[in-house]
Design an enzyme around this catalytic site. Structure first.
Site, PDB file in Angstrom:
ATOM      1  N   ILE A  39       4.219   0.106  -7.332  1.00 35.92           N
ATOM      2  CA  ILE A  39       3.719  -1.169  -6.284  1.00 35.92           C
ATOM      3  C   ILE A  39       1.803  -1.321  -6.047  1.00 35.92           C
ATOM      4  O   ILE A  39       0.985  -2.294  -6.552  1.00 35.92           O
ATOM      5  CB  ILE A  39       3.616  -0.511  -4.713  1.00 35.92           C
ATOM      6  CG1 ILE A  39       4.979  -0.258  -5.086  1.00 35.92           C
ATOM      7  CG2 ILE A  39       2.972  -1.290  -4.145  1.00 35.92           C
ATOM      8  CD1 ILE A  39       5.523   0.112  -3.202  1.00 35.92           C
TER       9      ILE A  39
ATOM     10  N   ASP B 225      -7.931   6.103  -8.588  1.00 38.67           N
ATOM     11  CA  ASP B 225      -6.003   7.136  -8.450  1.00 38.67           C
ATOM     12  C   ASP B 225      -6.673   8.596  -9.490  1.00 38.67           C
ATOM     13  O   ASP B 225      -7.911   8.394  -9.722  1.00 38.67           O
ATOM     14  CB  ASP B 225      -5.464   6.510  -9.950  1.00 38.67           C
ATOM     15  CG  ASP B 225      -3.502   6.945  -9.652  1.00 38.67           C
ATOM     16  OD1 ASP B 225      -3.169   5.756  -9.185  1.00 38.67           O
ATOM     17  OD2 ASP B 225      -3.381   8.153  -9.787  1.00 38.67           O
TER      18      ASP B 225
ATOM     19  N   TYR C 220       7.033  11.847   6.219  1.00 36.18           N
ATOM     20  CA  TYR C 220       6.845  10.639   5.661  1.00 36.18           C
ATOM     21  C   TYR C 220       6.872   9.881   6.689  1.00 36.18           C
ATOM     22  O   TYR C 220       6.222   9.300   6.830  1.00 36.18           O
ATOM     23  CB  TYR C 220       7.298  10.399   3.842  1.00 36.18           C
ATOM     24  CG  TYR C 220       7.671   9.307   3.185  1.00 36.18           C
ATOM     25  CD1 TYR C 220       6.530   8.856   2.118  1.00 36.18           C
ATOM     26  CD2 TYR C 220       8.215   8.228   4.169  1.00 36.18           C
ATOM     27  CE1 TYR C 220       5.974   7.371   1.924  1.00 36.18           C
ATOM     28  CE2 TYR C 220       7.471   6.545   3.142  1.00 36.18           C
ATOM     29  CZ  TYR C 220       7.028   6.458   2.429  1.00 36.18           C
ATOM     30  OH  TYR C 220       7.046   5.372   1.497  1.00 36.18           O
TER      31      TYR C 220
ATOM     32  N   VAL D 198      -7.743  10.883  -2.847  1.00 34.99           N
ATOM     33  CA  VAL D 198      -7.427  10.529  -1.476  1.00 34.99           C
ATOM     34  C   VAL D 198      -8.042  11.595  -0.399  1.00 34.99           C
ATOM     35  O   VAL D 198      -8.081  11.580   0.620  1.00 34.99           O
ATOM     36  CB  VAL D 198      -7.113   9.699  -1.164  1.00 34.99           C
ATOM     37  CG1 VAL D 198      -7.147   8.295  -2.173  1.00 34.99           C
ATOM     38  CG2 VAL D 198      -5.314   9.901  -1.236  1.00 34.99           C
TER      39      VAL D 198
HETATM   40  P1  NAD Z   1       4.200   6.044  -6.974  1.00 33.89           P
HETATM   41  O1  NAD Z   1       4.374   6.977  -7.149  1.00 33.89           O
HETATM   42  O2  NAD Z   1       4.570   5.064  -8.034  1.00 33.89           O
HETATM   43  O3  NAD Z   1       2.581   5.773  -7.974  1.00 33.89           O
HETATM   44  C1  NAD Z   1       1.332   6.283  -6.733  1.00 33.89           C
HETATM   45  C2  NAD Z   1       0.328   6.905  -6.865  1.00 33.89           C
HETATM   46  O4  NAD Z   1      -0.558   7.200  -6.185  1.00 33.89           O
HETATM   47  C3  NAD Z   1       0.045   6.987  -8.245  1.00 33.89           C
HETATM   48  O5  NAD Z   1      -0.654   6.946  -9.571  1.00 33.89           O
HETATM   49  C4  NAD Z   1      -0.631   8.276  -7.760  1.00 33.89           C
HETATM   50  O6  NAD Z   1      -1.234   9.220  -8.769  1.00 33.89           O
HETATM   51  C5  NAD Z   1      -1.075   8.247  -7.129  1.00 33.89           C
HETATM   52  N1  NAD Z   1      -1.455   9.392  -5.674  1.00 33.89           N
HETATM   53  C6  NAD Z   1      -0.336  10.167  -5.200  1.00 33.89           C
HETATM   54  N2  NAD Z   1      -1.666  10.919  -4.482  1.00 33.89           N
HETATM   55  C7  NAD Z   1      -3.263  10.723  -5.269  1.00 33.89           C
HETATM   56  C8  NAD Z   1      -4.295  11.130  -4.518  1.00 33.89           C
HETATM   57  N3  NAD Z   1      -3.801  12.207  -3.345  1.00 33.89           N
HETATM   58  N4  NAD Z   1      -5.439  10.523  -4.333  1.00 33.89           N
HETATM   59  C9  NAD Z   1      -5.465   8.917  -5.055  1.00 33.89           C
HETATM   60  N5  NAD Z   1      -4.252   8.775  -5.894  1.00 33.89           N
HETATM   61  C10 NAD Z   1      -2.869   9.768  -5.491  1.00 33.89           C
HETATM   62  O7  NAD Z   1       4.308   5.075  -5.844  1.00 33.89           O
HETATM   63  P2  NAD Z   1       4.068   3.713  -5.486  1.00 33.89           P
HETATM   64  O8  NAD Z   1       6.149   3.896  -4.959  1.00 33.89           O
HETATM   65  O9  NAD Z   1       4.160   2.912  -6.010  1.00 33.89           O
HETATM   66  O10 NAD Z   1       4.004   3.676  -4.125  1.00 33.89           O
HETATM   67  C11 NAD Z   1       2.712   3.107  -3.005  1.00 33.89           C
HETATM   68  C12 NAD Z   1       2.447   3.231  -1.648  1.00 33.89           C
HETATM   69  O11 NAD Z   1       4.053   2.319  -2.023  1.00 33.89           O
HETATM   70  C13 NAD Z   1       2.572   4.962  -1.189  1.00 33.89           C
HETATM   71  O12 NAD Z   1       2.137   4.713  -0.154  1.00 33.89           O
HETATM   72  C14 NAD Z   1       4.450   4.686  -0.969  1.00 33.89           C
HETATM   73  O13 NAD Z   1       4.372   5.633   0.135  1.00 33.89           O
HETATM   74  C15 NAD Z   1       4.462   3.320  -0.565  1.00 33.89           C
HETATM   75  N6  NAD Z   1       5.911   3.472  -0.489  1.00 33.89           N
HETATM   76  C16 NAD Z   1       6.468   2.742  -1.559  1.00 33.89           C
HETATM   77  C17 NAD Z   1       7.878   2.385  -1.454  1.00 33.89           C
HETATM   78  C18 NAD Z   1       8.870   2.392  -2.301  1.00 33.89           C
HETATM   79  O14 NAD Z   1      10.235   2.358  -2.606  1.00 33.89           O
HETATM   80  N7  NAD Z   1       8.488   3.154  -3.415  1.00 33.89           N
HETATM   81  C19 NAD Z   1       7.892   1.978  -0.501  1.00 33.89           C
HETATM   82  C20 NAD Z   1       7.067   1.904   1.272  1.00 33.89           C
HETATM   83  C21 NAD Z   1       6.245   2.303   0.576  1.00 33.89           C
END
Ligand code: NAD
Length: 250
Positions: free
Chosen positions: A21, A40, A155, A62
């Site tokens: 995302i 990241d 979560y 973060v």
């Molecule tokens: P993803 O796992 O594809 O990407 C997450 C990114 O965050 C990765 O690039 C990772 O390296 C980075 N990351 C993780 N820990 C970190 C840290 N400590 N410091 C800096 N960067 C860090 O996940 P996604 O699905 O793209 O999720 C992105 C956001 O959207 C998250 O907050 C997730 O909770 C939220 N979200 C996702 C969904 C879904 O269905 N995928 C739904 C609702 C909310």
């Protein structure tokens, strides 16, 4: 009308922007005209993604407030201001709560809630000094409902915290030119949901529970963030924009 969505001349940082995302948000902000910094914890995927999309990269974990502060300082030194901060880094952990290891609880809270606070704080102090800025936190429909069938209490609690943290900061900073909003996606096809989508029971339940009968593409979340980043949302602060294919209506 479309001019209101333009982000020309603005500097934006996206945590967790290397993939999923976050990566789609990076593309959305870049295409709206912003100078974008992917931030990241993973420098390999982060740099590769930045190179692929013609944007910049800065590393930060973060969960570490000093590292977050250094990343925001980097954006200000390179661009002169930080105008848009998308605090999006997040992880998930699925485990029954009665047996949840406190270290796993802490890890999820640490990235998903502490990390969003540290990023808001780093963005907020610089934006308040400038007298302008837009912060968008990635919440989740999980901050409104409790997902099923997979257990993920840490979560869900962290995401509810993100939505209320957003409202708290919006109230503190509104009169000083800084807006704070959140976007709450439903299920989106990314690395984070790969395990669930490959489990037939989970996948079926997720899709059956979504009135639109499908999960989202990451690119369907990004436009909501561009809206909240831009002057098109000049009177929005403290709001949570749910983008979930209707999941929370049932
Ligand atoms: P993803 O796992 O594809 O990407 C997450 C990114 O965050 C990765 O690039 C990772 O390296 C980075 N990351 C993780 N820990 C970190 C840290 N400590 N410091 C800096 N960067 C860090 O996940 P996604 O699905 O793209 O999720 C992105 C956001 O959207 C998250 O907050 C997730 O909770 C939220 N979200 C996702 C969904 C879904 O269905 N995928 C739904 C609702 C909310």
């Amino acid at each position: 009308m479309t001019d209101l969505f333009a982000l020309n001349g603005r500097n934006a940082i996206v945590t967790g922007g290397a993939q999923g995302i976050g990566e789609a948000i990076v593309l959305g902000l870049r295409d709206a005209g912003a100078r974008v910094f992917i931030c990241d914890v993973n420098p390999d995927t982060g740099r590769a993604s930045a190179e692929r999309h013609g944007v910049e990269f800065v590393t930060a974990d973060v969960t570490d407030p000093d590292s977050v502060d250094a990343a925001f300082e980097h954006v200000v030194s390179a661009g002169g201001s930080v105008d848009v901060a998308v605090n999006n880094a997040g992880i998930v952990h699925n485990h029954p709560s009665e047996d949840l290891d406190p270290a796993d609880w802490r890890r999820v809270m640490s990235v998903n809630l502490d990390g969003v606070f540290y990023s808001c704080r780093a963005a907020g102090k610089r934006m308040l000094a400038q007298g302008s800025g837009s912060i968008i936190n990635t919440g989740s429909m999980s901050g409104h409902i409790s997902n099923r069938p997979q257990p993920q209490s840490a979560y869900n609690a962290a995401k509810a915290g993100v939505i209320h943290l957003t409202k708290s900061l919006a109230g503190e900073w509104a009169a000083r030119g800084v807006r704070v909003n959140s976007v709450s996606p439903g299920y989106v096809g990314t690395e984070l949901t790969k395990r669930g989508l490959s489990n037939e029971e989970w996948r079926r339940s997720w899709i059956d529970g979504t009135p639109m009968n499908r999960v989202a593409e990451p690119g369907e979340i990004a436009p909501a963030v561009v809206f909240l980043a831009s002057d098109a949302s000049s009177y929005c602060t403290g709001t949570d924009l749910v983008v979930d294919g209707g999941y929370t209506v049932w």
